[in-house]
Scaffold this active site. Structure first.
Site, short mmCIF file in Angstrom:
data_model
loop_
_atom_site.label_atom_id
_atom_site.label_comp_id
_atom_site.label_asym_id
_atom_site.label_seq_id
_atom_site.Cartn_x
_atom_site.Cartn_y
_atom_site.Cartn_z
N HIS A 123 0.81 -1.22 0.00
CA HIS A 123 0.00 0.00 0.00
C HIS A 123 0.85 1.27 0.00
O HIS A 123 0.32 2.36 -0.20
CB HIS A 123 -0.90 0.05 1.23
CG HIS A 123 -1.94 -1.03 1.28
ND1 HIS A 123 -2.77 -1.31 0.23
CD2 HIS A 123 -2.26 -1.91 2.28
CE1 HIS A 123 -3.58 -2.32 0.57
NE2 HIS A 123 -3.27 -2.70 1.80
N HIS A 162 -6.43 -7.09 0.03
CA HIS A 162 -6.59 -5.66 -0.19
C HIS A 162 -5.85 -5.24 -1.46
O HIS A 162 -4.82 -5.82 -1.80
CB HIS A 162 -6.06 -4.88 1.02
CG HIS A 162 -6.66 -5.34 2.32
ND1 HIS A 162 -5.92 -5.95 3.31
CD2 HIS A 162 -7.94 -5.30 2.75
CE1 HIS A 162 -6.72 -6.27 4.31
NE2 HIS A 162 -7.94 -5.89 4.01
N ASP A 248 -4.58 -12.70 3.92
CA ASP A 248 -5.80 -12.18 4.53
C ASP A 248 -7.06 -12.49 3.73
O ASP A 248 -8.16 -12.09 4.14
CB ASP A 248 -5.68 -10.68 4.81
CG ASP A 248 -4.88 -9.93 3.77
OD1 ASP A 248 -4.60 -10.50 2.70
OD2 ASP A 248 -4.51 -8.77 4.02
#
Length: 349
Positions: A123, A162, A248
């Site tokens: 990120h 994500h 995740d």
């Protein structure tokens, strides 16, 4: 087939402190201090993965390595000096794992490698930390390998649940790095899907986003890999493949709502490994990203390492049968497959 697999880790990575939180919320105001472990991005998921590998006897059959610290020049290929000055202490804590792992694979010292990096990096923007990420671990490693080893085309596959927005941003205008992100639709960054975002200028067409519906499960991920990811790799013909390996998307994770299990990660690793063998002499690196279920990440990570190394241990996943029972119904899978087929046509695959 047993492979010469490297596993890169360093205790200093585990010492990174995220401060006092309750899962992701900073303590204070109405948020009560936790009784035990605090921040979701704790070192325990990584420690427990390494510990399970040790107890299972897998670690003894790997090339266990650490790395020298990444230097300022390595970091400045991605991050400007003013940003690095603010995070100097963090950049001194084990930043060279992914760099050393990729270069060992490119030099032929290892068949493939895994970097147990912490904190995660996918990120992180050049001038902004984000989503637990402070340094762009994979781009830093890629750019150093380009400078030191003459690396050309690289494919980055991000299966963290994500979206890999930092990696996408860094390579948005470049055609020498193909970025592919499989992620839960709208999860993080909040509301983002990204299927229309393909890159710009020279990089147009070299960024692929594959948003998957919450609860998509094993079948949808494997279909996305076979329908979109593998054809994109074959078209691009990379000289090396790097996987942003977040766990995740597993069914037990507190920060997402997908339904993967340990054999899902084993199967996805196998698919990319076979593609790497065909396309780039097996040059494959996995870099640890997210994954916040302390009890279950170790079993997912062990499955990946078993596949990567070609060594199977006696460990049995105690939740595998339970999670398989929770997989989505056939009607959901048909709808998700139709969506993925539309995406593949949009990407000319």
């Amino acid at each position: 087939m047993k492979r010469n697999t490297g596993f890169f880790f360093d205790e200093r990575c585990f010492w990174h402190s995220t401060g006092l939180h309750a899962t992701t919320l900073p303590v204070g105001g109405w948020v009560q201090p936790p009784a035990g472990a605090s921040h979701a991005e704790s070192p325990e998921t990584k420690r427990r993965m390494k510990n399970l590998m040790d107890v299972a006897g897998l670690s003894r059959q790997l090339q266990l390595r650490s790395a020298e610290l990444a230097d300022e020049q390595d970091l400045q290929r991605i991050h400007p000096p003013h940003y690095l000055q603010r995070f100097k202490q963090l950049s001194d804590n084990g930043g060279g794992l992914a760099c050393s792992a990729l270069e060992a694979v490119l030099r032929g010292e290892l068949d493939n490698a895994y970097s147990l990096s912490r904190p995660p990096g996918h990120h992180c923007l050049p001038e902004q930390s984000m989503g637990f990420c402070f340094l762009a671990n994979i781009p830093i490693a890629i750019e150093r390998a380009k400078q030191r080893c003459g690396l050309g085309r690289v494919a980055v596959i991000d299966w963290d649940v994500h979206h890999g927005n930092g990696t996408q941003h860094i390579y948005w205008r470049r055609d020498d790095v193909l970025t592919i992100s499989l992620h839960q639709d709208g999860c993080f960054p909040a509301g983002y899907a990204g299927e229309q975002d393909r890159g710009a200028d020279a990089g147009l067409g070299y960024n692929i986003n594959i948003p998957l519906l919450a609860g998509a499960g094993d079948d949808s991920y494997l279909y996305a890999m076979q329908r979109i990811v593998l054809p994109a790799l074959a078209q691009f013909r990379p000289e090396a493949i790097v996987i942003a390996c977040g766990y995740d998307a597993n069914a037990m994770d507190p920060l997402a709502r997908m339904q993967l299990h340990s054999d899902s990660f084993r199967a996805m690793t196998a698919l990319v490994q076979e593609a790497a063998d065909r396309l780039c002499g097996g040059k494959l690196l996995l870099v640890h990203e997210g994954g916040y279920a302390e009890s279950y990440v170790p079993f997912c990570g062990l499955a990946v390492m078993e596949q990567l190394s070609g060594v199977r241990t006696e460990v049995q996943d105690p939740l595998l049968a339970f999670i398989r029972q929770q997989q989505p119904r056939a009607a959901f899978n048909r709808f998700q497959r139709e969506t993925l087929d539309q995406l593949a046509r949009q990407f000319d695959l």
